[in-house]
Design a protein around this motif. Sequence first.
Motif, mmCIF file in Angstrom:
data_model
loop_
_atom_site.group_PDB
_atom_site.id
_atom_site.type_symbol
_atom_site.label_atom_id
_atom_site.label_comp_id
_atom_site.label_asym_id
_atom_site.label_seq_id
_atom_site.Cartn_x
_atom_site.Cartn_y
_atom_site.Cartn_z
ATOM 1 N N MET A 151 0.885 -1.204 -0.200
ATOM 2 C CA MET A 151 0.009 -0.029 0.001
ATOM 3 C C MET A 151 0.805 1.259 -0.041
ATOM 4 O O MET A 151 1.892 1.464 0.703
ATOM 5 N N GLN A 152 0.387 2.261 -0.614
ATOM 6 C CA GLN A 152 1.379 3.666 -0.866
ATOM 7 C C GLN A 152 0.550 4.505 0.050
ATOM 8 O O GLN A 152 -0.680 4.870 -0.112
ATOM 9 N N LEU A 153 1.577 5.192 0.869
ATOM 10 C CA LEU A 153 1.002 6.195 1.777
ATOM 11 C C LEU A 153 1.940 7.347 1.770
ATOM 12 O O LEU A 153 3.207 7.232 1.451
ATOM 13 N N SER A 154 1.483 8.492 1.836
ATOM 14 C CA SER A 154 2.005 9.643 2.008
ATOM 15 C C SER A 154 2.644 9.630 3.427
ATOM 16 O O SER A 154 2.323 9.099 4.284
ATOM 17 N N LEU A 155 3.899 10.477 3.892
ATOM 18 C CA LEU A 155 4.382 10.598 4.799
ATOM 19 C C LEU A 155 3.292 11.228 5.881
ATOM 20 O O LEU A 155 3.410 10.517 7.178
ATOM 21 N N GLU A 156 2.571 12.129 5.366
ATOM 22 C CA GLU A 156 1.706 12.638 6.282
ATOM 23 C C GLU A 156 0.606 11.633 6.796
ATOM 24 O O GLU A 156 0.145 11.615 7.749
ATOM 25 N N GLN A 157 0.079 10.967 5.662
ATOM 26 C CA GLN A 157 -0.761 9.906 5.982
ATOM 27 C C GLN A 157 -0.394 8.902 7.024
ATOM 28 O O GLN A 157 -1.260 8.418 7.898
ATOM 29 N N ALA A 158 1.008 8.361 7.018
ATOM 30 C CA ALA A 158 1.336 7.345 7.605
ATOM 31 C C ALA A 158 1.718 7.975 9.100
ATOM 32 O O ALA A 158 1.481 7.364 9.968
ATOM 33 N N SER A 159 2.030 9.095 9.097
ATOM 34 C CA SER A 159 2.238 9.693 10.364
ATOM 35 C C SER A 159 1.014 9.932 11.371
ATOM 36 O O SER A 159 0.963 9.589 12.118
ATOM 37 N N ALA A 160 0.060 10.360 10.408
ATOM 38 C CA ALA A 160 -1.468 10.325 11.004
ATOM 39 C C ALA A 160 -1.928 8.978 11.526
ATOM 40 O O ALA A 160 -2.410 8.882 12.856
ATOM 41 N N LEU A 161 -1.439 8.218 10.880
ATOM 42 C CA LEU A 161 -1.955 6.641 11.009
ATOM 43 C C LEU A 161 -1.478 6.095 12.424
ATOM 44 O O LEU A 161 -1.872 5.636 13.279
ATOM 45 N N CYS A 162 -0.299 6.226 12.286
ATOM 46 C CA CYS A 162 0.685 5.972 13.505
ATOM 47 C C CYS A 162 0.268 6.533 14.843
ATOM 48 O O CYS A 162 0.485 6.054 16.008
ATOM 49 N N ARG A 163 -0.055 7.905 14.673
ATOM 50 C CA ARG A 163 -0.281 8.788 15.898
ATOM 51 C C ARG A 163 -1.796 8.125 16.387
ATOM 52 O O ARG A 163 -1.586 8.032 17.741
ATOM 53 N N MET A 164 -2.551 8.117 15.626
ATOM 54 C CA MET A 164 -3.999 7.277 16.172
ATOM 55 C C MET A 164 -3.879 6.226 16.563
ATOM 56 O O MET A 164 -4.509 5.832 17.548
ATOM 57 N N ALA A 165 -2.756 5.319 15.943
ATOM 58 C CA ALA A 165 -2.672 4.151 16.347
ATOM 59 C C ALA A 165 -2.266 3.999 18.035
ATOM 60 O O ALA A 165 -2.725 3.248 18.797
ATOM 61 N N ALA A 166 -1.344 4.799 17.958
ATOM 62 C CA ALA A 166 -0.878 4.950 19.498
ATOM 63 C C ALA A 166 -1.548 5.482 20.620
ATOM 64 O O ALA A 166 -1.760 5.080 21.688
ATOM 65 N N LEU A 167 -2.531 6.213 20.242
ATOM 66 C CA LEU A 167 -3.450 6.926 21.040
ATOM 67 C C LEU A 167 -4.631 5.802 21.298
ATOM 68 O O LEU A 167 -5.047 5.668 22.561
ATOM 69 N N GLY A 168 -4.938 5.072 20.307
ATOM 70 C CA GLY A 168 -5.681 3.772 20.488
ATOM 71 C C GLY A 168 -5.198 2.866 21.454
ATOM 72 O O GLY A 168 -6.213 2.059 22.118
ATOM 73 N N ALA A 169 -3.948 2.619 21.439
ATOM 74 C CA ALA A 169 -2.977 1.704 22.184
ATOM 75 C C ALA A 169 -3.085 2.116 23.833
ATOM 76 O O ALA A 169 -2.610 1.590 24.642
#
Length: 333
Positions: free
Chosen positions: A1-19
Motif C-alpha cells: 500500500m502506498q501512503l504519504s508521510l503525512e498519512q502514515a504519520s497520522a495513522l501511527c499517531r492515531m494507533a498509539a492513541l488507541g493503544a
Amino acid sequence: MQLSLEQASALCRMAALGAGASDETARSIAAAAIAAEAEGNKAVGLSHYIDYLEALEAGRIHGKAEPVITRPALAIYLSDAQGGAAHTGFDRAFEDLAKTARLFGVAIFSQKNAYTAGALGYFTGRLAEQGLVSFAATNGPAVLAGSGSTKPVYCTNPMSFACPQAGGPPLIIDQSSSATAFVNIRKAAADGKAIPEGWALDADGNPTTEATSAMKGALLAFGGARGANIALMVEVLAAGLSGANWSLDAPWFSGGPDSPGTGLFVLAIEPKLLDPGFETRMRGQIDRLDRRYGVHIPGLSKASATEKAATRGITVSKEIIERIADFAERHKG
C-alpha cells in the motif's frame, strides 16, 4: 500500500492513541518510526512500530508517563522516563540540549527507565542537523554473548555517531555491537529462513544457522572479543551511568507487563568551538573519500531515500497497515 508521510504519520499517531498513549508520546514514537521507514530502515520502521503498540497495550510502555528531567550540572540532562518511551524525554530536552552544547561546547543527555529506543541514528541525526557532532549508546534485554561467554549478557547494544557537513546531509553511523540486529534474527525465524554462520549460538552454546535455535540461544558480537568489549562499553555508558537496568536485568521487550527499563546516553559537541571551519572540512573529506576512494559514507543514501519519500510516499505491506489501523480504530471508538 502506498501512503504519504503525512498519512502514515497520522495513522501511527492515531494507533498509539488507541493503544493508550498520550498525544505527546504518540507523536514522539510515530515520528521516529516514520523517519526510519522513510530512510529505508524498515527493520525498525512500521513493522517494529507494532511492537510499540503492543507494548503500550500490555503496559510495557507507560503510555502516559511524564518524564522527569533534572540537571545535576549545567551541561547534563538526566531523564527518568518513568517507564515510558525513550523518545519522549529526549524530545522534551532536545532544544535545550542543543543550546547547551553550543554554549558550553558539550552537553550530555542520560536516561533510564525507558522502552527500547529503535533506530539510534534518529537521535544523533537530529543533533547533526543542528550543526552538532553527536554520539549515542543504548541497551536493552540480554541477547548477546559476552567475550568468552556462550550465554546472553548484553543487548545488541547499538551505538551511533553523526556529524554535519557543509551543504549536504550529515554523516550518520548507526550499528549494533552484534553481528546482526535482533530483528533480523526474528524475521528469519518468522520466515523459516536460515541465518549466516557467525551470527548466533544455540541454547547449548553451539554455532547455529537456524534462526529459531538462535532465538533460544545468543547472538554473537561482530569481530569476536573486540565487538563484545564494545558492547560492554555501550552497556556502561547507557545503563551504568544512567542507573538503568543492566541488560541482564531488563525484562523482555515483547512479552509480559514490565518495562525493560533501559538506558540511553547521548553526547552532543559543538565543533565550531574547536574548528570554525569544521563543516567545510568535513564536506571536503567526505567528497574525497567518496569520489576518489569509493568509500561508502553512511547516512547519505538514507537522506536521499527520505527526500524521495517526502514526495513519493512510502510503500508498506497491507498486513502491517491493517495491524496498525486496528489500533487506530480503537481510538476512534
